[in-house]
Design a protein around this motif. Structure first.
Motif, mmCIF file in Angstrom:
data_model
loop_
_atom_site.group_PDB
_atom_site.id
_atom_site.type_symbol
_atom_site.label_atom_id
_atom_site.label_comp_id
_atom_site.label_asym_id
_atom_site.label_seq_id
_atom_site.Cartn_x
_atom_site.Cartn_y
_atom_site.Cartn_z
ATOM 1 N N GLY A 195 0.703 -1.353 -0.172
ATOM 2 C CA GLY A 195 0.079 -0.043 -0.156
ATOM 3 C C GLY A 195 0.787 1.150 0.054
ATOM 4 N N TYR A 196 2.187 1.096 -0.137
ATOM 5 C CA TYR A 196 3.070 2.251 0.031
ATOM 6 C C TYR A 196 2.723 3.401 -1.186
ATOM 7 C CZ TYR A 196 5.287 1.129 3.923
ATOM 8 O OH TYR A 196 5.209 0.699 5.462
ATOM 9 N N SER A 197 2.177 3.044 -2.377
ATOM 10 C CA SER A 197 2.078 4.049 -3.386
ATOM 11 C C SER A 197 1.034 5.100 -2.951
ATOM 12 C CB SER A 197 1.808 3.425 -4.709
ATOM 13 O OG SER A 197 2.692 2.573 -5.266
ATOM 14 N N LEU A 198 -0.174 4.320 -2.356
ATOM 15 C CA LEU A 198 -1.023 5.117 -1.740
ATOM 16 C C LEU A 198 -0.795 5.822 -0.471
ATOM 17 C CD1 LEU A 198 -4.267 5.928 -1.577
ATOM 18 C CD2 LEU A 198 -4.582 3.771 -0.397
ATOM 19 N N ILE A 199 0.153 5.152 0.132
ATOM 20 C CA ILE A 199 0.525 6.067 1.506
ATOM 21 C C ILE A 199 1.515 7.110 1.068
ATOM 22 C CG2 ILE A 199 2.414 5.692 3.362
ATOM 23 C CD1 ILE A 199 1.658 2.875 3.793
ATOM 24 N N ARG A 200 2.480 7.087 0.154
ATOM 25 C CA ARG A 200 2.951 8.288 -0.313
ATOM 26 C C ARG A 200 2.276 9.346 -0.793
ATOM 27 N NH1 ARG A 200 6.404 4.208 -2.565
ATOM 28 N NH2 ARG A 200 5.606 4.794 -4.527
ATOM 29 N N LYS A 201 1.108 8.888 -1.352
ATOM 30 C CA LYS A 201 0.225 10.018 -1.897
ATOM 31 C C LYS A 201 -0.379 10.498 -0.778
ATOM 32 C CE LYS A 201 -1.777 11.915 -5.518
ATOM 33 N NZ LYS A 201 -1.002 12.807 -6.608
ATOM 34 N N ILE A 202 -0.858 10.071 0.114
ATOM 35 C CA ILE A 202 -1.494 10.624 1.349
ATOM 36 C C ILE A 202 -0.687 11.377 2.164
ATOM 37 C CG2 ILE A 202 -2.749 10.055 3.438
ATOM 38 C CD1 ILE A 202 -3.920 7.525 2.030
#
Length: 262
Positions: A108-115
């Motif tokens: 989920g780190y693509s989403l985490i970085r975006k958040i």
């Protein structure tokens, strides 16, 4: 450690003991200090898993990688007696034991970085959900469950393990179930780590997507016969794991995973 964990936890799901690990490290130009830190982390993961780091490959490819960037890959080989492979056939009434995760566990780190970007945070800012800086709180290494899992797998009442990686509980638990059974999971059965509440709130991520993108605090699920729960739980906790009874198996109607109070 994450690189090793993703391999050895998957081996555990087959009932296999990790034997050895090899890594591949590619970069634009070799940085000796950086490379040493990477190998030190891989070696620590192997120590936690009880397997050997027997070699690897390093590649320098200027022009393909930007300065300072690097890429890691790896694989592990494990062994199990043919008759001891997991999963064993699950049955109606079996209990789901959830082992606590240490954080998002490499998913989920693509989403985490975006958040994090959307929140306007710098990686060195104090974490809004505890654990030091934003970076430190988000990169706690994936928990390696091998020692505890192998100890529990000696009990014939252990039906199988589901490594909760990409897809969360929703997509991973059904992999160890027959088509006739569904997992009924109670989300209130374990405390959700604050990082996931923050990600949901700050990113405007609905609960269905949170359950698919993240482990939500459960890194491994053990499917256990109801009459073996106490013994299996004792074996897991004896190796230092935090264990929650998070659900049970029922006949399947439509969905393979149902959420709600038991």
């Amino acid at each position: 450690i994450d690189l090793v964990a993703m391999c050895v936890n998957d081996l555990l799901a087959q009932g296999a003991q990790p034997l050895f690990f090899l890594d591949y490290y590619a970069t634009s130009a070799l940085d000796i200090e950086q490379g040493a830190r990477i190998v030190e982390g891989i070696a620590e993961g192997c120590r936690q898993a009880g397997c050997g780091l027997i070699g690897g490959e390093t590649a320098e490819m200027p022009g393909l990688y930007a300065s300072g960037d690097y890429d890691l890959a790896g694989f592990a080989v494990g062994a199990a007696e043919r008759g001891a492979l997991l999963p064993r056939m699950a049955q109606e009434g079996d209990i789901l034991l959830g082992l606590a995760s240490s954080g998002p566990h490499s998913n989920g780190y693509s989403l985490i970085r975006k958040i994090v970007e959307r929140a306007g945070l710098d990686w060195h800012d104090p974490s809004p959900f505890g654990g030091g800086t934003v970076a430190e709180s988000l990169i706690v290494p994936t928990r390696i469950y091998v020692r505890a899992g192998l100890a529990a797998a000696k009990n014939p009442g252990l039906r199988g393990f589901s490594h909760i990686s990409g897809g969360g509980l929703t997509e991973n638990v059904p992999r160890v179930l027959p088509d006739t059974l569904a997992a009924h999971i109670d989300p209130a059965a374990w405390p959700r780590p604050p990082v996931f509440d923050w990600l949901a709130r700050e990113g405007g991520v609905d609960e269905t997507e949170m359950r698919r993108a993240f482990n939500l605090g459960i890194g491994l699920v053990a499917v256990v016969a109801s009459d073996a729960v106490a013994e299996v739980r004792a074996a897991l906790e004896g190796e230092g794991e935090t264990v929650f009874e998070i659900g049970e198996l029922h006949p399947r109607a439509d969905s393979a995973v149902l959420y709600g109070p038991r």
